[in-house]
Scaffold this motif. Sequence first.
Motif, PDB file in Angstrom:
ATOM      1  N   TYR A  19       0.841  -1.197   0.000  1.00 16.63           N
ATOM      2  CA  TYR A  19       0.000   0.000   0.000  1.00 16.63           C
ATOM      3  C   TYR A  19       0.879   1.251   0.000  1.00 16.63           C
ATOM      4  O   TYR A  19       0.936   1.993   0.979  1.00 16.63           O
ATOM      5  CB  TYR A  19      -0.921   0.000   1.218  1.00 16.63           C
ATOM      6  N   ARG A  60       0.515   4.044  -1.674  1.00 14.67           N
ATOM      7  CA  ARG A  60      -0.250   5.291  -1.672  1.00 14.67           C
ATOM      8  C   ARG A  60      -1.239   5.375  -0.521  1.00 14.67           C
ATOM      9  O   ARG A  60      -2.038   6.286  -0.459  1.00 14.67           O
ATOM     10  CB  ARG A  60      -1.016   5.437  -2.992  1.00 14.67           C
ATOM     11  N   THR A 110      -4.327   3.480   2.013  1.00 19.81           N
ATOM     12  CA  THR A 110      -5.614   2.879   1.686  1.00 19.81           C
ATOM     13  C   THR A 110      -6.585   3.101   2.833  1.00 19.81           C
ATOM     14  O   THR A 110      -6.180   3.407   3.958  1.00 19.81           O
ATOM     15  CB  THR A 110      -5.470   1.364   1.429  1.00 19.81           C
ATOM     16  N   THR A 111      -7.847   2.965   2.532  1.00 19.33           N
ATOM     17  CA  THR A 111      -8.884   3.022   3.574  1.00 19.33           C
ATOM     18  C   THR A 111      -9.593   1.688   3.695  1.00 19.33           C
ATOM     19  O   THR A 111     -10.548   1.564   4.457  1.00 19.33           O
ATOM     20  CB  THR A 111      -9.916   4.114   3.254  1.00 19.33           C
ATOM     21  N   THR A 112      -9.138   0.668   2.958  1.00 19.40           N
ATOM     22  CA  THR A 112      -9.827  -0.616   2.978  1.00 19.40           C
ATOM     23  C   THR A 112      -8.873  -1.755   2.648  1.00 19.40           C
ATOM     24  O   THR A 112      -7.896  -1.569   1.912  1.00 19.40           O
ATOM     25  CB  THR A 112     -10.979  -0.631   1.951  1.00 19.40           C
ATOM     26  N   THR A 140     -10.654  -6.597  -3.784  1.00 18.42           N
ATOM     27  CA  THR A 140      -9.529  -6.001  -4.515  1.00 18.42           C
ATOM     28  C   THR A 140      -8.354  -6.968  -4.458  1.00 18.42           C
ATOM     29  O   THR A 140      -8.246  -7.792  -3.535  1.00 18.42           O
ATOM     30  CB  THR A 140      -9.109  -4.664  -3.897  1.00 18.42           C
ATOM     31  N   LYS A 165      -5.257  -6.379  -3.762  1.00 16.00           N
ATOM     32  CA  LYS A 165      -4.436  -6.146  -2.577  1.00 16.00           C
ATOM     33  C   LYS A 165      -5.129  -6.672  -1.326  1.00 16.00           C
ATOM     34  O   LYS A 165      -4.485  -7.250  -0.441  1.00 16.00           O
ATOM     35  CB  LYS A 165      -4.109  -4.659  -2.438  1.00 16.00           C
TER      36      LYS A 165
END
Length: 290
Positions: free
Chosen positions: A69, A71, A73-75, A80, A82
């Motif tokens: 991650y 950049r 993430t919020t989830t 997804t 990832k």
Amino acid sequence: MPALADVIAALDDLWPPAWAEQWDAVGTVCGDPAAPVDRVLIAVDPVRETAEEAVALGAGLLLTHHPLYLRGTTTVYGGTFKGRVVHGLIRAGVALHTAHTNADRADPGVSDALAGAVGLRVVAPLVPDPSDPAGRRGLGRICELDVPEPLESFTRRVAAALPATAQGVRAAGDPGRPIRTVAVCGGSGDGLFEAVRAAGVDAYLTADLRHHPASEAVQHALSAGGPALVDAAHWATEWPWCEQAAAGLDAVSQRHGWGLRVHVSRTVTDPWTGHAASAPVPTTHTGAPN
């Protein structure tokens, strides 16, 4: 058998998070600090293939160079790719830890591993870390060949030394130009051209050279002198670090009597899977360029 927290502490000694660039995302992504770890898998990329390899191996930890991650993430939703990586690792009890630009700056670091794979002798960091009084840490390395060789031969040397990828290795410059001094930067290196020119080297070995910075570097070399360019695949230039990291972690394990079994992934996770050579442009071509 050490706990994950013990292994993470050792990794942070090898590659302190404080050495990472401010924009970077290094450290532990998932894992129970109290869980025992007896196997570690080291890879460049935290992708499905390496996550599944770690699970199949029975590893307690997957150590990667690239962040999952970068950049933020919020989830970690499993819908997804990832998220699926995270869920699969957690279900199998595999932790994920990243050493990225902190491993780039380290001594030894990613560029030392690249230089060693190609047979170069490291002389100094390309961009020294001002916080290192010994002057050994930093981004990239300035290196030398024991015996100068033509650019064409040096390019073949790099291609033979690094893992095979669809891209292979590209070069820009006179094929017969003698190469003795080389700047190297594992991973994307076209942001360091100013330091490379200041170093006065004969060639620059890195990855991900974009058209405009590369074109400007070539034109600068023609008019004012500058290095030939040798461009390899990003993954290939960083993979040698995996073996360097394994040796470092093996040494820590032996020192503490942990008995860790450390493995290096040979799975090629370079995203490019095919290559077709371009046809020569006819000298009397009248249509659009290929």
